[in-house]
Design an enzyme around this catalytic site. Sequence first.
Site, PDB file in Angstrom:
ATOM      1  N   SER A   1      12.763 -11.900  15.059  1.00  0.00           N
ATOM      2  CA  SER A   1      11.770 -11.398  14.112  1.00  0.00           C
ATOM      3  C   SER A   1      10.871 -12.508  13.581  1.00  0.00           C
ATOM      4  CB  SER A   1      12.515 -10.753  12.940  1.00  0.00           C
ATOM      5  OG  SER A   1      11.665 -10.586  11.845  1.00  0.00           O
TER       6      SER A   1
ATOM      7  N   GLU B   1      10.130 -12.723  10.652  1.00  0.00           N
ATOM      8  CA  GLU B   1      10.727 -13.121   9.364  1.00  0.00           C
ATOM      9  C   GLU B   1      11.396 -14.491   9.483  1.00  0.00           C
ATOM     10  OE1 GLU B   1      11.402 -12.252   5.768  1.00  0.00           O
ATOM     11  OE2 GLU B   1       9.588 -11.293   6.463  1.00  0.00           O
TER      12      GLU B   1
ATOM     13  N   ALA C   1      20.433  -3.468  17.471  1.00  0.00           N
ATOM     14  CA  ALA C   1      21.081  -2.995  16.242  1.00  0.00           C
ATOM     15  C   ALA C   1      21.096  -4.099  15.189  1.00  0.00           C
ATOM     16  CB  ALA C   1      22.506  -2.536  16.541  1.00  0.00           C
ATOM     17  N   ALA C   2      20.809  -3.723  13.964  1.00  0.00           N
ATOM     18  CA  ALA C   2      20.787  -4.681  12.856  1.00  0.00           C
ATOM     19  C   ALA C   2      20.619  -3.938  11.536  1.00  0.00           C
ATOM     20  CB  ALA C   2      19.601  -5.643  13.019  1.00  0.00           C
TER      21      ALA C   2
ATOM     22  N   LEU D   1      28.868  -2.731  15.186  1.00  0.00           N
ATOM     23  CA  LEU D   1      28.746  -4.180  15.372  1.00  0.00           C
ATOM     24  C   LEU D   1      29.859  -4.943  14.661  1.00  0.00           C
ATOM     25  CD1 LEU D   1      24.917  -4.837  14.978  1.00  0.00           C
ATOM     26  CD2 LEU D   1      26.263  -4.675  17.076  1.00  0.00           C
TER      27      LEU D   1
ATOM     28  N   TYR E   1      17.899 -11.795   5.480  1.00  0.00           N
ATOM     29  CA  TYR E   1      17.623 -11.186   6.794  1.00  0.00           C
ATOM     30  C   TYR E   1      17.074 -12.242   7.756  1.00  0.00           C
ATOM     31  CZ  TYR E   1      15.051  -8.492  10.337  1.00  0.00           C
ATOM     32  OH  TYR E   1      14.545  -8.013  11.526  1.00  0.00           O
TER      33      TYR E   1
ATOM     34  N   SER F   1      18.053  -3.959   9.210  1.00  0.00           N
ATOM     35  CA  SER F   1      16.713  -4.484   9.483  1.00  0.00           C
ATOM     36  C   SER F   1      15.794  -4.508   8.262  1.00  0.00           C
ATOM     37  CB  SER F   1      16.062  -3.659  10.603  1.00  0.00           C
ATOM     38  OG  SER F   1      15.679  -2.384  10.116  1.00  0.00           O
TER      39      SER F   1
HETATM   40  P1  NAP Z   1      15.859   0.294  12.732  1.00  0.00           P
HETATM   41  O1  NAP Z   1      14.973   1.479  12.932  1.00  0.00           O
HETATM   42  O2  NAP Z   1      16.282  -0.075  11.356  1.00  0.00           O
HETATM   43  O3  NAP Z   1      17.152   0.515  13.645  1.00  0.00           O
HETATM   44  C1  NAP Z   1      18.307  -0.267  13.475  1.00  0.00           C
HETATM   45  C2  NAP Z   1      19.376   0.264  14.391  1.00  0.00           C
HETATM   46  O4  NAP Z   1      20.577  -0.525  14.210  1.00  0.00           O
HETATM   47  C3  NAP Z   1      19.779   1.721  14.116  1.00  0.00           C
HETATM   48  O5  NAP Z   1      20.029   2.362  15.342  1.00  0.00           O
HETATM   49  C4  NAP Z   1      21.073   1.562  13.334  1.00  0.00           C
HETATM   50  O6  NAP Z   1      21.940   2.674  13.428  1.00  0.00           O
HETATM   51  C5  NAP Z   1      21.673   0.362  14.067  1.00  0.00           C
HETATM   52  N1  NAP Z   1      22.747  -0.288  13.299  1.00  0.00           N
HETATM   53  C6  NAP Z   1      22.675  -0.813  12.055  1.00  0.00           C
HETATM   54  N2  NAP Z   1      23.881  -1.306  11.680  1.00  0.00           N
HETATM   55  C7  NAP Z   1      24.731  -1.101  12.726  1.00  0.00           C
HETATM   56  C8  NAP Z   1      26.099  -1.370  12.951  1.00  0.00           C
HETATM   57  N3  NAP Z   1      26.856  -1.980  12.024  1.00  0.00           N
HETATM   58  N4  NAP Z   1      26.642  -1.026  14.137  1.00  0.00           N
HETATM   59  C9  NAP Z   1      25.891  -0.397  15.087  1.00  0.00           C
HETATM   60  N5  NAP Z   1      24.587  -0.096  14.927  1.00  0.00           N
HETATM   61  C10 NAP Z   1      24.014  -0.444  13.758  1.00  0.00           C
HETATM   62  O7  NAP Z   1      15.166  -1.030  13.368  1.00  0.00           O
HETATM   63  P2  NAP Z   1      13.943  -1.150  14.384  1.00  0.00           P
HETATM   64  O8  NAP Z   1      12.684  -1.188  13.609  1.00  0.00           O
HETATM   65  O9  NAP Z   1      14.117  -0.190  15.486  1.00  0.00           O
HETATM   66  O10 NAP Z   1      14.173  -2.640  14.919  1.00  0.00           O
HETATM   67  C11 NAP Z   1      15.012  -2.902  16.045  1.00  0.00           C
HETATM   68  C12 NAP Z   1      15.458  -4.354  15.984  1.00  0.00           C
HETATM   69  O11 NAP Z   1      14.322  -5.213  16.012  1.00  0.00           O
HETATM   70  C13 NAP Z   1      16.249  -4.750  14.745  1.00  0.00           C
HETATM   71  O12 NAP Z   1      17.184  -5.732  15.125  1.00  0.00           O
HETATM   72  C14 NAP Z   1      15.198  -5.377  13.834  1.00  0.00           C
HETATM   73  O13 NAP Z   1      15.814  -6.266  12.938  1.00  0.00           O
HETATM   74  C15 NAP Z   1      14.332  -6.061  14.863  1.00  0.00           C
HETATM   75  N6  NAP Z   1      12.934  -6.234  14.504  1.00  0.00           N
HETATM   76  C16 NAP Z   1      12.196  -5.175  14.086  1.00  0.00           C
HETATM   77  C17 NAP Z   1      10.852  -5.359  13.826  1.00  0.00           C
HETATM   78  C18 NAP Z   1       9.993  -4.200  13.387  1.00  0.00           C
HETATM   79  O14 NAP Z   1       8.899  -4.458  12.858  1.00  0.00           O
HETATM   80  N7  NAP Z   1      10.401  -2.959  13.622  1.00  0.00           N
HETATM   81  C19 NAP Z   1      10.257  -6.630  13.978  1.00  0.00           C
HETATM   82  C20 NAP Z   1      11.045  -7.676  14.426  1.00  0.00           C
HETATM   83  C21 NAP Z   1      12.374  -7.471  14.710  1.00  0.00           C
HETATM   84  P3  NAP Z   1      21.798   3.952  12.416  1.00  0.00           P
HETATM   85  O15 NAP Z   1      20.726   4.825  13.039  1.00  0.00           O
HETATM   86  O16 NAP Z   1      23.149   4.543  12.468  1.00  0.00           O
HETATM   87  O17 NAP Z   1      21.394   3.427  11.075  1.00  0.00           O
HETATM   88  O1  F7E Z   2       7.342  -4.899   4.099  1.00  0.00           O
HETATM   89  C1  F7E Z   2       5.450  -5.385   1.027  1.00  0.00           C
HETATM   90  C2  F7E Z   2       6.709  -6.192   1.237  1.00  0.00           C
HETATM   91  O2  F7E Z   2       9.514  -3.721   4.411  1.00  0.00           O
HETATM   92  C3  F7E Z   2       6.078  -5.426   4.469  1.00  0.00           C
HETATM   93  C4  F7E Z   2      11.145  -5.203   9.303  1.00  0.00           C
HETATM   94  O3  F7E Z   2      10.955  -4.394  10.443  1.00  0.00           O
HETATM   95  O4  F7E Z   2       9.168  -6.491   9.790  1.00  0.00           O
HETATM   96  C5  F7E Z   2       9.784  -5.685   8.809  1.00  0.00           C
HETATM   97  O5  F7E Z   2       9.997  -6.420   7.607  1.00  0.00           O
HETATM   98  C6  F7E Z   2       5.399  -6.045   3.237  1.00  0.00           C
HETATM   99  C7  F7E Z   2       6.313  -7.002   2.465  1.00  0.00           C
HETATM  100  O6  F7E Z   2       8.435  -4.978   6.341  1.00  0.00           O
HETATM  101  C8  F7E Z   2       6.479  -2.356  -0.684  1.00  0.00           C
HETATM  102  O7  F7E Z   2       7.011  -6.986   0.076  1.00  0.00           O
HETATM  103  C9  F7E Z   2       4.951  -3.869  -0.914  1.00  0.00           C
HETATM  104  O8  F7E Z   2       5.588  -8.127   2.061  1.00  0.00           O
HETATM  105  O9  F7E Z   2       7.472  -2.858   5.622  1.00  0.00           O
HETATM  106  P1  F7E Z   2       8.231  -4.010   5.102  1.00  0.00           P
HETATM  107  P2  F7E Z   2       8.916  -6.498   6.443  1.00  0.00           P
HETATM  108  O10 F7E Z   2       9.606  -6.951   5.230  1.00  0.00           O
HETATM  109  O11 F7E Z   2       7.726  -7.307   6.882  1.00  0.00           O
HETATM  110  C10 F7E Z   2       9.912  -7.676  10.156  1.00  0.00           C
HETATM  111  C11 F7E Z   2       9.122  -8.400  11.231  1.00  0.00           C
HETATM  112  C12 F7E Z   2      11.311  -7.367  10.529  1.00  0.00           C
HETATM  113  O12 F7E Z   2      11.901  -8.032  11.376  1.00  0.00           O
HETATM  114  C13 F7E Z   2      12.040  -6.385   9.673  1.00  0.00           C
HETATM  115  O13 F7E Z   2      13.169  -5.875  10.360  1.00  0.00           O
HETATM  116  O14 F7E Z   2       5.069  -5.001   2.349  1.00  0.00           O
HETATM  117  N1  F7E Z   2       5.667  -4.194   0.193  1.00  0.00           N
HETATM  118  N2  F7E Z   2       5.439  -2.750  -1.478  1.00  0.00           N
HETATM  119  C14 F7E Z   2       6.615  -3.276   0.374  1.00  0.00           C
HETATM  120  N3  F7E Z   2       7.557  -3.150   1.318  1.00  0.00           N
HETATM  121  C15 F7E Z   2       8.398  -2.080   1.239  1.00  0.00           C
HETATM  122  N4  F7E Z   2       9.356  -1.912   2.197  1.00  0.00           N
HETATM  123  N5  F7E Z   2       8.317  -1.149   0.219  1.00  0.00           N
HETATM  124  C16 F7E Z   2       7.377  -1.247  -0.766  1.00  0.00           C
HETATM  125  O15 F7E Z   2       7.313  -0.417  -1.677  1.00  0.00           O
END
Ligand code: NAP
Ligand code: F7E
Length: 340
Positions: A134, A136, A86-87, A64, A157, A89
Amino acid sequence: MGKSALITGITGQDGSYLAEFLLARGYRVHGLVRRRSPATLARIAHLVEGPERSSDLLLHDGDLGDPLALRAIAERADPDEVYHLAAQSHVGLSFTQPETTIQTTGLGAVRMLEAVRGHRDRSRREVRYYQAGSSEMFGGSPAPQSEVTPFRPRSPYGCAKVLAHQATLIAREAYGLFACNGILFNHESPRRGEEFVTRKVARAAARIRVDPAERLALGNLEARRDWGYAPDFVEAMWRMLQQDAPGDWVVATGVTHSVRDLLEVAFGHVGLDWRDHVDVDRALLRPLDVDDLCGDATRARRELGWRPRQRFEDMIVEMTEREVERAAIDDATHGSRREI
Ligand code: NAP
Ligand code: F7E
């Protein structure tokens, strides 16, 4: 000819499920993969090699941070649909790496939009674009959150995602790009990264079941999240790009749970009381956290015909079961398990 799609972030949790979903519907799927050491193809390894491999999956090297590479990949793939997933994340990491996060998660989306719009203009054919937004972005706005809730991000983020969201709106309104914003609440699966709280808890429960001397360190136990199931959520992304007109949709289950609830389900499933095994480590508290996220996905239900299938409890049990299997394989392979 079937449709073709380009997925950025194909090696991530959502990208891997989306690739499977699209291949099953006859799409040719192009994936953007960045060079990393060690290679990060684990989640799509079954699609790249072995009996389930697909000749309709093509991977392209790119990052990216490199707009020329993004442009070249858009040309080469010539997709009908682009899913920009991609992000950087991880919300917690965005506090220690704010600039990288804004670059990757924010500007990366701007670069991708520019690459897609340029390709559309040169090829003179429609390209549909999905931005992975997201919950977030809502940050401090009280629950329930819907498409009309103001964005009040509480992390770098969240700010980066707001930038990407607004850039997507501008591309739609200024240049007529068929560009959609999905505003997805947390969604999890056995493929979730180990640094996110659901996977971390599921993994710890499985390991402590075998070795009760191990401890789990966590941060904020009071945070509440609307946790859905990733395979359900990638279908909503696809449904957005099949609409007659682009739009913005919240995707959520509408049910919220605390980190404590998560601990009850995962540890309860393996017959343990989490209170005997968990420490709160202040170093894991974020400088700012989002207290309560709970989505109102009425619009997605009405317009996309989408609804979540998997319940929170069943998903956490599935994740914990998968970790029990992984712990057994780790034991058999290495004789000892890795650090939690
Ligand atoms: P993820 O498992 O962290 O995957 C992120 C992807 O982005 C990986 O394939 C990573 O590649 C790629 N990436 C990171 N930096 C890059 C760069 N500089 N150039 C090219 N590729 C890059 O995230 P996910 O949970 O699948 O989420 C997918 C998307 O939805 C993200 O944008 C995230 O922010 C968003 N999102 C996620 C959630 C959730 O709860 N999962 C909720 C809301 C929004 P590598 O494998 O090489 O690291
Ligand atoms: O944290 C608390 C932490 O890192 C959830 C991403 O996919 O969803 C995700 O973001 C909660 C938070 O997810 C630990 O403080 C406590 O309140 O699993 P998380 P997130 O921050 O909600 C959003 C929608 C996205 O878009 C993002 O990409 O859990 N928490 N103790 C912890 N969290 C982590 N990671 N580790 C701990 O030890």
